[in-house]
Write a protein that holds these residues in place. Structure first.
Motif, PDB file in Angstrom:
ATOM      1  N   THR A 102     -42.848  -7.177  10.687  1.00 18.10           N
ATOM      2  CA  THR A 102     -42.742  -8.325   9.805  1.00 18.10           C
ATOM      3  C   THR A 102     -42.645  -9.618  10.603  1.00 18.10           C
ATOM      4  OG1 THR A 102     -40.334  -8.276   9.681  1.00 18.10           O
ATOM      5  CG2 THR A 102     -41.555  -6.955   8.044  1.00 18.10           C
ATOM      6  N   ARG A 103     -43.094 -10.680   9.994  1.00 21.32           N
ATOM      7  CA  ARG A 103     -42.981 -12.003  10.610  1.00 21.32           C
ATOM      8  C   ARG A 103     -41.509 -12.337  10.845  1.00 21.32           C
ATOM      9  NH1 ARG A 103     -46.225 -17.153   9.862  1.00 21.32           N
ATOM     10  NH2 ARG A 103     -44.847 -18.718  10.770  1.00 21.32           N
ATOM     11  N   GLU A 104     -40.676 -11.964   9.881  1.00 24.49           N
ATOM     12  CA  GLU A 104     -39.240 -12.217   9.985  1.00 24.49           C
ATOM     13  C   GLU A 104     -38.657 -11.547  11.231  1.00 24.49           C
ATOM     14  OE1 GLU A 104     -35.153 -11.734   7.331  1.00 24.49           O
ATOM     15  OE2 GLU A 104     -36.989 -10.737   6.675  1.00 24.49           O
ATOM     16  N   ALA A 105     -39.065 -10.312  11.519  1.00 22.83           N
ATOM     17  CA  ALA A 105     -38.566  -9.598  12.701  1.00 22.83           C
ATOM     18  C   ALA A 105     -38.989 -10.316  13.980  1.00 22.83           C
ATOM     19  CB  ALA A 105     -39.072  -8.158  12.713  1.00 22.83           C
ATOM     20  N   VAL A 106     -40.236 -10.781  14.022  1.00 20.17           N
ATOM     21  CA  VAL A 106     -40.729 -11.498  15.200  1.00 20.17           C
ATOM     22  C   VAL A 106     -39.906 -12.761  15.417  1.00 20.17           C
ATOM     23  CG1 VAL A 106     -42.689 -12.801  16.142  1.00 20.17           C
ATOM     24  CG2 VAL A 106     -43.059 -10.567  15.090  1.00 20.17           C
ATOM     25  N   GLU A 107     -39.640 -13.483  14.347  1.00 17.31           N
ATOM     26  CA  GLU A 107     -38.871 -14.722  14.460  1.00 17.31           C
ATOM     27  C   GLU A 107     -37.422 -14.443  14.855  1.00 17.31           C
ATOM     28  OE1 GLU A 107     -39.712 -16.420  10.626  1.00 17.31           O
ATOM     29  OE2 GLU A 107     -41.611 -17.283  11.327  1.00 17.31           O
ATOM     30  N   GLU A 108     -36.803 -13.412  14.273  1.00 20.24           N
ATOM     31  CA  GLU A 108     -35.414 -13.074  14.607  1.00 20.24           C
ATOM     32  C   GLU A 108     -35.273 -12.644  16.069  1.00 20.24           C
ATOM     33  OE1 GLU A 108     -33.850 -10.166  11.910  1.00 20.24           O
ATOM     34  OE2 GLU A 108     -33.903 -11.550  10.211  1.00 20.24           O
ATOM     35  N   LEU A 109     -36.273 -11.916  16.585  1.00 22.49           N
ATOM     36  CA  LEU A 109     -36.239 -11.463  17.976  1.00 22.49           C
ATOM     37  C   LEU A 109     -36.657 -12.559  18.954  1.00 22.49           C
ATOM     38  CD1 LEU A 109     -37.765  -7.894  17.540  1.00 22.49           C
ATOM     39  CD2 LEU A 109     -35.415  -8.442  18.195  1.00 22.49           C
ATOM     40  N   GLY A 110     -37.227 -13.629  18.436  1.00 25.53           N
ATOM     41  CA  GLY A 110     -37.684 -14.704  19.318  1.00 25.53           C
ATOM     42  C   GLY A 110     -38.866 -14.278  20.170  1.00 25.53           C
ATOM     43  N   LEU A 111     -39.732 -13.418  19.622  1.00 29.45           N
ATOM     44  CA  LEU A 111     -40.875 -12.924  20.385  1.00 29.45           C
ATOM     45  C   LEU A 111     -41.957 -13.998  20.466  1.00 29.45           C
ATOM     46  CD1 LEU A 111     -41.122  -9.306  18.923  1.00 29.45           C
ATOM     47  CD2 LEU A 111     -40.154 -10.017  21.115  1.00 29.45           C
ATOM     48  N   GLU A 112     -42.387 -14.285  21.679  1.00 31.93           N
ATOM     49  CA  GLU A 112     -43.481 -15.209  21.934  1.00 31.93           C
ATOM     50  C   GLU A 112     -44.106 -14.824  23.262  1.00 31.93           C
ATOM     51  OE1 GLU A 112     -41.017 -18.866  23.995  1.00 31.93           O
ATOM     52  OE2 GLU A 112     -41.468 -18.986  21.863  1.00 31.93           O
ATOM     53  N   VAL A 113     -45.291 -15.328  23.525  1.00 35.65           N
ATOM     54  CA  VAL A 113     -45.987 -15.007  24.774  1.00 35.65           C
ATOM     55  C   VAL A 113     -45.097 -15.375  25.952  1.00 35.65           C
ATOM     56  CG1 VAL A 113     -47.972 -15.563  26.221  1.00 35.65           C
ATOM     57  CG2 VAL A 113     -48.278 -15.235  23.757  1.00 35.65           C
ATOM     58  N   GLY A 114     -44.963 -14.420  26.882  1.00 36.63           N
ATOM     59  CA  GLY A 114     -44.188 -14.653  28.085  1.00 36.63           C
ATOM     60  C   GLY A 114     -42.769 -14.123  28.030  1.00 36.63           C
ATOM     61  N   VAL A 115     -42.342 -13.597  26.874  1.00 32.07           N
ATOM     62  CA  VAL A 115     -40.988 -13.076  26.724  1.00 32.07           C
ATOM     63  C   VAL A 115     -40.969 -11.598  27.094  1.00 32.07           C
ATOM     64  CG1 VAL A 115     -39.220 -12.511  24.992  1.00 32.07           C
ATOM     65  CG2 VAL A 115     -40.312 -14.746  24.971  1.00 32.07           C
ATOM     66  N   GLU A 116     -39.931 -11.177  27.776  1.00 32.08           N
ATOM     67  CA  GLU A 116     -39.753  -9.766  28.130  1.00 32.08           C
ATOM     68  C   GLU A 116     -39.334  -8.993  26.884  1.00 32.08           C
ATOM     69  OE1 GLU A 116     -37.146  -7.098  31.278  1.00 32.08           O
ATOM     70  OE2 GLU A 116     -36.896  -9.266  31.225  1.00 32.08           O
ATOM     71  N   ALA A 117     -39.943  -7.848  26.664  1.00 30.13           N
ATOM     72  CA  ALA A 117     -39.618  -7.006  25.515  1.00 30.13           C
ATOM     73  C   ALA A 117     -39.909  -5.552  25.878  1.00 30.13           C
ATOM     74  CB  ALA A 117     -40.436  -7.428  24.291  1.00 30.13           C
ATOM     75  N   THR A 118     -39.382  -4.642  25.084  1.00 27.37           N
ATOM     76  CA  THR A 118     -39.617  -3.218  25.293  1.00 27.37           C
ATOM     77  C   THR A 118     -40.224  -2.623  24.038  1.00 27.37           C
ATOM     78  OG1 THR A 118     -37.736  -3.052  26.786  1.00 27.37           O
ATOM     79  CG2 THR A 118     -38.530  -0.995  25.829  1.00 27.37           C
ATOM     80  N   ALA A 119     -41.342  -1.923  24.187  1.00 23.28           N
ATOM     81  CA  ALA A 119     -41.955  -1.198  23.077  1.00 23.28           C
ATOM     82  C   ALA A 119     -41.419   0.225  23.119  1.00 23.28           C
ATOM     83  CB  ALA A 119     -43.471  -1.202  23.202  1.00 23.28           C
ATOM     84  N   ARG A 120     -40.923   0.705  22.001  1.00 27.57           N
ATOM     85  CA  ARG A 120     -40.432   2.079  21.893  1.00 27.57           C
ATOM     86  C   ARG A 120     -41.347   2.830  20.938  1.00 27.57           C
ATOM     87  NH1 ARG A 120     -35.820   2.192  24.645  1.00 27.57           N
ATOM     88  NH2 ARG A 120     -34.665   0.254  24.751  1.00 27.57           N
ATOM     89  N   VAL A 121     -41.835   3.958  21.410  1.00 28.39           N
ATOM     90  CA  VAL A 121     -42.816   4.723  20.647  1.00 28.39           C
ATOM     91  C   VAL A 121     -42.180   6.014  20.147  1.00 28.39           C
ATOM     92  CG1 VAL A 121     -45.059   5.855  20.737  1.00 28.39           C
ATOM     93  CG2 VAL A 121     -44.652   3.774  22.075  1.00 28.39           C
ATOM     94  N   LYS A 122     -42.308   6.257  18.858  1.00 23.71           N
ATOM     95  CA  LYS A 122     -41.866   7.519  18.261  1.00 23.71           C
ATOM     96  C   LYS A 122     -42.957   7.934  17.286  1.00 23.71           C
ATOM     97  CE  LYS A 122     -38.240   9.657  15.577  1.00 23.71           C
ATOM     98  NZ  LYS A 122     -37.888  10.857  16.185  1.00 23.71           N
ATOM     99  N   SER A 123     -43.574   9.048  17.605  1.00 23.75           N
ATOM    100  CA  SER A 123     -44.672   9.565  16.800  1.00 23.75           C
ATOM    101  C   SER A 123     -45.758   8.504  16.691  1.00 23.75           C
ATOM    102  CB  SER A 123     -44.150  10.007  15.437  1.00 23.75           C
ATOM    103  OG  SER A 123     -45.165  10.632  14.701  1.00 23.75           O
ATOM    104  N   THR A 124     -46.040   8.011  15.488  1.00 25.95           N
ATOM    105  CA  THR A 124     -47.099   7.018  15.316  1.00 25.95           C
ATOM    106  C   THR A 124     -46.544   5.605  15.178  1.00 25.95           C
ATOM    107  OG1 THR A 124     -47.075   7.344  12.930  1.00 25.95           O
ATOM    108  CG2 THR A 124     -48.634   8.675  14.213  1.00 25.95           C
ATOM    109  N   ASN A 125     -45.243   5.401  15.384  1.00 24.30           N
ATOM    110  CA  ASN A 125     -44.627   4.087  15.230  1.00 24.30           C
ATOM    111  C   ASN A 125     -44.284   3.480  16.581  1.00 24.30           C
ATOM    112  OD1 ASN A 125     -44.516   4.249  12.353  1.00 24.30           O
ATOM    113  ND2 ASN A 125     -42.802   5.667  12.564  1.00 24.30           N
ATOM    114  N   VAL A 126     -44.473   2.177  16.701  1.00 18.30           N
ATOM    115  CA  VAL A 126     -44.063   1.442  17.889  1.00 18.30           C
ATOM    116  C   VAL A 126     -43.023   0.422  17.458  1.00 18.30           C
ATOM    117  CG1 VAL A 126     -44.789  -0.118  19.727  1.00 18.30           C
ATOM    118  CG2 VAL A 126     -46.322   1.704  18.971  1.00 18.30           C
TER     119      VAL A 126
END
Length: 131
Positions: A102-126
């Motif tokens: 969701t857009r809300e999740a992106v905004e709450e996490l402060g995700l933008e180009v250049g930010v460190e983040a971790t993708a967690r994969v479970k089955s077909t979900n990231v």
């Protein structure tokens, strides 16, 4: 804008600090110094370099990449925002991961180009965690 030390950049790129330092010395990724004299790489520059590196322009050093418990620490290389949904791309070493959230999740996490983040994969979900 978030900046990264040579050691942090090396970890995100999946290489040794010496390799990241050599790339910086060769001008492959731009750096600047902070007040304490540490060399830093701007997040947007690191994101662009990680995409270039993943396309096969990584030099001659061979590296191994692993996923501990399906977690892929990396750097955000693209964010596409819609009215409700968003698409986030993370470059984790040689792995490009794309997540729809969701857009809300992106905004709450402060995700933008250049930010460190971790993708967690479970089955077909990231799932994306801000580090």
């Amino acid at each position: 804008m978030q900046s990264y030390t040579i050691g942090q950049a090396a970890r995100l790129l999946g290489v040794s600090p010496d390799t990241a330092r050599r790339w910086a010395d060769a001008g492959r990724v731009p750096t600047h110094r902070d007040e304490g004299g540490r060399r830093l790489i701007d997040g947007k520059d690191l994101a662009a370099f990680s995409v270039e590196l993943a396309k096969g322009d990584g030099g001659d050093e061979e590296t191994s990449h692993t996923s501990a418990r399906n977690a892929f620490p990396g750097i955000v290389t693209a964010v596409k925002l819609g009215d409700v949904a968003a698409q986030v791309e993370i470059q984790a070493g040689p792995h490009r991961l794309v997540s729809l959230l969701t857009r809300e999740a992106v905004e709450e996490l402060g995700l933008e180009v250049g930010v460190e983040a971790t993708a967690r994969v479970k089955s077909t979900n990231v799932h994306i965690d801000r580090t």
